[in-house]
Write a protein that holds these residues in place. Structure first.
Motif, PDB file in Angstrom:
ATOM      1  N   GLU A 134       0.830  -1.210   0.000  1.00  0.00           N
ATOM      2  CA  GLU A 134       0.000   0.000   0.000  1.00  0.00           C
ATOM      3  C   GLU A 134       0.866   1.263   0.000  1.00  0.00           C
ATOM      4  OE1 GLU A 134      -0.059  -1.925   3.220  1.00  0.00           O
ATOM      5  OE2 GLU A 134      -0.873  -3.406   1.854  1.00  0.00           O
ATOM      6  N   GLN A 135       1.983   1.228   0.731  1.00  0.00           N
ATOM      7  CA  GLN A 135       2.848   2.394   0.824  1.00  0.00           C
ATOM      8  C   GLN A 135       3.990   2.392  -0.186  1.00  0.00           C
ATOM      9  OE1 GLN A 135       2.281   0.462   3.689  1.00  0.00           O
ATOM     10  NE2 GLN A 135       1.684   1.827   5.349  1.00  0.00           N
ATOM     11  N   TRP A 136       4.426   1.200  -0.661  1.00  0.00           N
ATOM     12  CA  TRP A 136       5.684   1.133  -1.387  1.00  0.00           C
ATOM     13  C   TRP A 136       5.598   0.684  -2.837  1.00  0.00           C
ATOM     14  CZ3 TRP A 136      10.119   3.188   0.354  1.00  0.00           C
ATOM     15  CH2 TRP A 136      10.161   3.528   1.708  1.00  0.00           C
ATOM     16  N   ARG A 137       4.463   0.236  -3.314  1.00  0.00           N
ATOM     17  CA  ARG A 137       4.441  -0.219  -4.716  1.00  0.00           C
ATOM     18  C   ARG A 137       4.571   0.972  -5.657  1.00  0.00           C
ATOM     19  NH1 ARG A 137      -1.267  -2.613  -4.408  1.00  0.00           N
ATOM     20  NH2 ARG A 137      -2.464  -0.737  -4.049  1.00  0.00           N
ATOM     21  N   ASP A 138       5.086   0.723  -6.851  1.00  0.00           N
ATOM     22  CA  ASP A 138       5.302   1.784  -7.827  1.00  0.00           C
ATOM     23  C   ASP A 138       3.980   2.288  -8.409  1.00  0.00           C
ATOM     24  OD1 ASP A 138       8.069   1.708  -7.597  1.00  0.00           O
ATOM     25  OD2 ASP A 138       8.248   0.113  -9.072  1.00  0.00           O
ATOM     26  N   LYS A 139       3.062   1.388  -8.662  1.00  0.00           N
ATOM     27  CA  LYS A 139       1.784   1.749  -9.260  1.00  0.00           C
ATOM     28  C   LYS A 139       0.809   2.125  -8.148  1.00  0.00           C
ATOM     29  CE  LYS A 139      -2.046  -0.248 -11.766  1.00  0.00           C
ATOM     30  NZ  LYS A 139      -2.709  -1.489 -12.054  1.00  0.00           N
ATOM     31  N   ARG A 140       0.198   3.257  -8.296  1.00  0.00           N
ATOM     32  CA  ARG A 140      -0.800   3.695  -7.320  1.00  0.00           C
ATOM     33  C   ARG A 140      -2.171   3.675  -7.975  1.00  0.00           C
ATOM     34  NH1 ARG A 140       1.424   4.433  -2.312  1.00  0.00           N
ATOM     35  NH2 ARG A 140       3.467   5.344  -2.481  1.00  0.00           N
ATOM     36  N   ASP A 141      -3.151   3.152  -7.292  1.00  0.00           N
ATOM     37  CA  ASP A 141      -4.528   3.192  -7.767  1.00  0.00           C
ATOM     38  C   ASP A 141      -5.195   4.382  -7.108  1.00  0.00           C
ATOM     39  OD1 ASP A 141      -4.264   0.884  -9.284  1.00  0.00           O
ATOM     40  OD2 ASP A 141      -4.759  -0.403  -7.574  1.00  0.00           O
ATOM     41  N   ILE A 142      -5.620   5.340  -7.934  1.00  0.00           N
ATOM     42  CA  ILE A 142      -6.280   6.534  -7.413  1.00  0.00           C
ATOM     43  C   ILE A 142      -7.709   6.521  -7.924  1.00  0.00           C
ATOM     44  CG2 ILE A 142      -6.295   9.059  -7.394  1.00  0.00           C
ATOM     45  CD1 ILE A 142      -3.243   8.896  -7.871  1.00  0.00           C
ATOM     46  N   GLU A 143      -8.635   6.613  -6.998  1.00  0.00           N
ATOM     47  CA  GLU A 143     -10.036   6.602  -7.359  1.00  0.00           C
ATOM     48  C   GLU A 143     -10.559   8.025  -7.288  1.00  0.00           C
ATOM     49  OE1 GLU A 143     -13.889   4.452  -5.585  1.00  0.00           O
ATOM     50  OE2 GLU A 143     -12.100   3.194  -5.760  1.00  0.00           O
ATOM     51  N   HIS A 144     -11.256   8.440  -8.353  1.00  0.00           N
ATOM     52  CA  HIS A 144     -11.800   9.788  -8.402  1.00  0.00           C
ATOM     53  C   HIS A 144     -13.294   9.722  -8.152  1.00  0.00           C
ATOM     54  CE1 HIS A 144     -12.426  13.909  -9.606  1.00  0.00           C
ATOM     55  NE2 HIS A 144     -13.382  13.501 -10.423  1.00  0.00           N
ATOM     56  N   THR A 145     -13.771  10.569  -7.276  1.00  0.00           N
ATOM     57  CA  THR A 145     -15.208  10.663  -7.043  1.00  0.00           C
ATOM     58  C   THR A 145     -15.617  12.107  -7.301  1.00  0.00           C
ATOM     59  OG1 THR A 145     -14.878  11.115  -4.701  1.00  0.00           O
ATOM     60  CG2 THR A 145     -15.235   8.824  -5.316  1.00  0.00           C
ATOM     61  N   GLY A 146     -16.836  12.295  -7.727  1.00  0.00           N
ATOM     62  CA  GLY A 146     -17.307  13.647  -8.011  1.00  0.00           C
ATOM     63  C   GLY A 146     -17.427  13.874  -9.508  1.00  0.00           C
ATOM     64  N   ASN A 147     -17.628  15.118  -9.875  1.00  0.00           N
ATOM     65  CA  ASN A 147     -17.843  15.473 -11.272  1.00  0.00           C
ATOM     66  C   ASN A 147     -16.577  16.047 -11.876  1.00  0.00           C
ATOM     67  OD1 ASN A 147     -20.564  14.768 -11.137  1.00  0.00           O
ATOM     68  ND2 ASN A 147     -21.112  16.777 -10.294  1.00  0.00           N
ATOM     69  N   VAL A 148     -16.468  15.868 -13.189  1.00  0.00           N
ATOM     70  CA  VAL A 148     -15.382  16.466 -13.937  1.00  0.00           C
ATOM     71  C   VAL A 148     -16.014  17.494 -14.871  1.00  0.00           C
ATOM     72  CG1 VAL A 148     -13.551  16.090 -15.610  1.00  0.00           C
ATOM     73  CG2 VAL A 148     -14.006  14.370 -13.859  1.00  0.00           C
ATOM     74  N   THR A 149     -15.564  18.724 -14.780  1.00  0.00           N
ATOM     75  CA  THR A 149     -16.081  19.744 -15.690  1.00  0.00           C
ATOM     76  C   THR A 149     -15.001  20.095 -16.687  1.00  0.00           C
ATOM     77  OG1 THR A 149     -15.390  21.482 -14.163  1.00  0.00           O
ATOM     78  CG2 THR A 149     -17.657  20.738 -13.970  1.00  0.00           C
ATOM     79  N   VAL A 150     -15.453  20.224 -17.937  1.00  0.00           N
ATOM     80  CA  VAL A 150     -14.534  20.538 -19.022  1.00  0.00           C
ATOM     81  C   VAL A 150     -14.969  21.868 -19.621  1.00  0.00           C
ATOM     82  CG1 VAL A 150     -13.656  19.801 -21.269  1.00  0.00           C
ATOM     83  CG2 VAL A 150     -14.157  18.106 -19.507  1.00  0.00           C
ATOM     84  N   ASN A 151     -14.042  22.779 -19.756  1.00  0.00           N
ATOM     85  CA  ASN A 151     -14.329  24.065 -20.368  1.00  0.00           C
ATOM     86  C   ASN A 151     -14.006  23.973 -21.853  1.00  0.00           C
ATOM     87  OD1 ASN A 151     -14.825  26.724 -20.870  1.00  0.00           O
ATOM     88  ND2 ASN A 151     -12.924  27.474 -19.988  1.00  0.00           N
ATOM     89  N   ASN A 152     -15.032  23.882 -22.687  1.00  0.00           N
ATOM     90  CA  ASN A 152     -14.851  23.757 -24.127  1.00  0.00           C
ATOM     91  C   ASN A 152     -15.363  25.026 -24.795  1.00  0.00           C
ATOM     92  OD1 ASN A 152     -14.759  23.109 -26.801  1.00  0.00           O
ATOM     93  ND2 ASN A 152     -16.072  21.298 -26.660  1.00  0.00           N
ATOM     94  N   PRO A 153     -14.454  25.893 -25.238  1.00  0.00           N
ATOM     95  CA  PRO A 153     -14.903  27.155 -25.842  1.00  0.00           C
ATOM     96  C   PRO A 153     -15.555  26.956 -27.216  1.00  0.00           C
ATOM     97  CG  PRO A 153     -12.517  26.978 -25.952  1.00  0.00           C
ATOM     98  CD  PRO A 153     -13.013  25.807 -25.146  1.00  0.00           C
TER      99      PRO A 153
END
Length: 173
Positions: A134-153
């Motif tokens: 959990e602390q030392w592996r090279d690959k980290r699993d990151i979980e994203h929660t919430g919304n992603v907003t994209v600004n597209n002009p």
């Protein structure tokens, strides 16, 4: 149908455990027992005492390797002993001989030096990545929660307007 070799194998369970402890592979153990790898797999499923002998033998080796890895990771000290072969003499300095009249020899410690093996960072990394992934592996699993907003002009533009802009970018317009 071929005759089962189980009766012969079951008399060798102590040997099986010893071979596993010595680090032999299952294929090597099967060869030593005079059976195929497929027969060995069958015996492991059908005879719990056979499987137990294999596992118990392997456990010891696994512990020894873990201990050696830990020792290497932390570093250690040892005594380097130098021995010399010298001619044996009696209390009066006379050379002692064997029954054929040849001089006899003995090994005598001439020097002992305390040596140190530095901790090995590769062993430390290996240990930590496996013991604390959990602390030392090279690959980290990151979980994203919430919304992603994209600004597209360009979101309100038509396909024609986008094509005109693309042509301008190419330097053609």
């Amino acid at each position: 149908m071929a005759k089962s070799k189980w009766n012969t194998v079951k008399d060798k369970l102590t040997l099986v455990e010893g071979w596993a402890r010595d680090g032999l592979t299952e294929l090597q153990i099967a060869h030593n027992l005079g059976i195929s790898k497929a027969t060995m797999e069958k015996y492991k499923k059908e005879h719990s005492d056979f499987l137990y002998s294999l596992k118990r033998g392997k456990e010891v080796v696994d512990f020894e390797v873990e201990n050696a890895l830990l020792k290497r990771a932390l570093g250690y000290q040892y005594d380097e002993v130098t021995k010399e072969r010298i001619v044996r003499k009696d209390e009066h300095g006379k050379i002692l001989t064997d029954i054929h009249g040849f001089p006899t020899y003995e090994m005598v410690v001439t020097k002992t030096v305390k040596k140190e093996v530095a901790p090995d960072t590769t062993a430390q990394i290996f240990w930590l990545k496996n013991r604390k992934p959990e602390q030392w592996r090279d690959k980290r699993d990151i979980e994203h929660t919430g919304n992603v907003t994209v600004n597209n002009p360009y979101k309100e533009l038509t396909t024609e307007e986008l094509k005109k802009l693309a042509a301008l970018d190419d330097g053609d317009g």
